[in-house]
Design an enzyme around this catalytic site. Structure first.
Site, PDB file in Angstrom:
ATOM      1  N   ASN A 212     -28.942  31.273  16.390  1.00 49.56           N
ATOM      2  CA  ASN A 212     -29.396  30.578  15.202  1.00 49.56           C
ATOM      3  C   ASN A 212     -28.274  30.645  14.161  1.00 49.56           C
ATOM      4  O   ASN A 212     -27.369  31.474  14.239  1.00 49.56           O
ATOM      5  CB  ASN A 212     -30.665  31.224  14.628  1.00 49.56           C
ATOM      6  N   LYS A 213     -28.377  29.784  13.165  1.00 56.83           N
ATOM      7  CA  LYS A 213     -27.336  29.737  12.133  1.00 56.83           C
ATOM      8  C   LYS A 213     -27.285  31.035  11.332  1.00 56.83           C
ATOM      9  O   LYS A 213     -26.222  31.544  11.011  1.00 56.83           O
ATOM     10  CB  LYS A 213     -27.560  28.542  11.184  1.00 56.83           C
ATOM     11  N   VAL A 214     -28.462  31.567  10.986  1.00 53.71           N
ATOM     12  CA  VAL A 214     -28.525  32.819  10.233  1.00 53.71           C
ATOM     13  C   VAL A 214     -29.128  33.886  11.112  1.00 53.71           C
ATOM     14  O   VAL A 214     -30.247  33.740  11.603  1.00 53.71           O
ATOM     15  CB  VAL A 214     -29.361  32.651   8.945  1.00 53.71           C
TER      16      VAL A 214
ATOM     17  N   GLU B 253     -22.980  23.837   6.336  1.00 57.78           N
ATOM     18  CA  GLU B 253     -22.441  23.852   7.688  1.00 57.78           C
ATOM     19  C   GLU B 253     -23.589  23.693   8.673  1.00 57.78           C
ATOM     20  O   GLU B 253     -24.516  24.510   8.689  1.00 57.78           O
ATOM     21  CB  GLU B 253     -21.684  25.167   7.940  1.00 57.78           C
TER      22      GLU B 253
ATOM     23  N   ALA C 226     -23.266  22.982  12.254  1.00 59.77           N
ATOM     24  CA  ALA C 226     -23.039  23.585  13.570  1.00 59.77           C
ATOM     25  C   ALA C 226     -23.371  25.065  13.506  1.00 59.77           C
ATOM     26  O   ALA C 226     -23.148  25.724  12.485  1.00 59.77           O
ATOM     27  CB  ALA C 226     -21.599  23.380  14.015  1.00 59.77           C
TER      28      ALA C 226
END
Length: 351
Positions: free
Chosen positions: A345-347, A151, A153
């Site tokens: 952020n993504k994580v 993923e 986005a």
């Protein structure tokens, strides 16, 4: 002049990942046997209750799973606070407890630490993630791969809905079910995205200048209301608050007025039926209500976005789809890029 790529078109990744969800659902169903094998091991252990650990969007998935556990398995269930372990050092006895950690990345240090501690204290631990080789998977006894694919986005869309479906398939299999209600979920998801498109486009224009949004739902749909508020906040920077329909009437309704947009999740079933009286009160406060779900036509609302009907316990898998499209559309209409929301952020790593 170079050609335009997905990386330079605002929202392109989010749009693609929303559209990918019907295929993701079909892929998960194709691997149901693997999930059922995990469920069989859980059933053999006969847990006395279930604890779910999660953060962010995954926490809303855990809330959904809590309802599934209490209703379908008739077992008490709760949402844990990882910080009781990571910050305060609590060490409760978890013998005969099922501990399910839900994390799309499986990389948050607090979840890993709390899960590892739970296993040492006697819990049967299960990771439900989109990253089979994650640190979280390495400390649990069992794991379920949601299989959503990478993923890009920042805002979770396909990983969120795939988490919901994976949790449903797991809990349904623990009770000995065959997932018959989910057999055509991919086709229903296709319909949900296609049929809602005109209404979503109109809703974007209707609410693009909104400053305050309340999201609400009851039962299984409480999770959708919580996820809707998060999506609107992180992509469109809207001030969005989620309340269960019951809690909304216990005080917060006093802050609802004609300047408030209310996103009401109302799918067919007991939860949707319980929202009727709530929305009559909210409508009386002058709020602009947008009803989303398979029971949208049955409640007081100024605007409606329909969703195909399914078994009530599966409705959150479908009703979140037009909400994701709405969040995407509002973000773009308000000049943002939902693929790269500011400050995120993504994580996210917490302790």
């Amino acid at each position: 002049m170079t050609s335009t790529t997905a990386e330079t078109v605002p929202g392109a990744h989010m749009a693609a990942e929303i559209a990918a969800q019907p295929g993701v659902f079909r892929g998960l169903l194709a691997h149901r046997a693997e999930i059922a094998a995990v469920a069989a091991q859980i059933a053999r252990r006969r847990p006395r209750f279930v604890l779910f650990a999660a953060r962010g969007s995954s926490d809303h998935g855990a809330l959904y799973a809590k309802y599934l556990t209490e209703v379908l398995l008739q077992l008490p269930a709760g949402l844990v606070s990882p910080s009781t372990t990571t910050l305060y050092g609590a060490q409760p006895d978890l013998t005969d407890v099922l501990w399910v950690s839900v994390s799309q990345s499986g990389g948050s240090p607090d979840l890993v630490e709390a899960t590892e501690s739970a296993r040492k204290r006697g819990a049967l631990t299960v990771a439900v993630t989109n990253t089979p080789d994650s640190p979280l998977n390495q400390v649990t006894e069992l794991s379920v791969d949601i299989g959503a694919g990478k993923e890009l986005a920042v805002a979770a869309t396909k990983t969120y809905s795939a988490t919901l479906l994976a949790l449903y398939l797991l809990i349904d299999a623990v009770r000995g079910g065959t997932a018959e209600h989910a057999a055509n979920i991919g086709d229903l998801a296709d319909s949900a995205l296609t049929l809602a498109e005109p209404a979503v486009a109109e809703a974007v224009q209707r609410y693009r200048f909104a400053n305050r949004v309340v999201t609400t739902g009851r039962g299984y749909s409480s999770a959708t209301a919580a996820e809707a508020a998060l999506k609107l906040a992180e992509t469109s920077y809207l001030s969005a608050r989620a309340y269960s329909g019951a809690d909304l009437l216990h005080g917060p309704v006093a802050a609802v007025d004609s300047e408030t947009a209310v996103l009401a999740i109302t799918s067919a079933g007991k939860g949707g039926a319980a929202m009727r009286e709530v929305l009559e009160v909210v409508q009386g406060r002058g709020a602009d209500i947008c009803a989303v779900g398979s029971a949208a036509d049955e409640v007081a609302a100024a605007f409606r976005i329909g969703v195909p009907a399914t078994a009530e316990e599966l409705s959150p898998v479908l009703e979140i789809l037009p909400v994701q499209r709405l969040a995407l559309g509002l973000a773009l209409a308000r000049g943002g890029d939902p693929d790269n929301p500011r400050g995120l952020n993504k994580v996210t790593k917490t302790r």
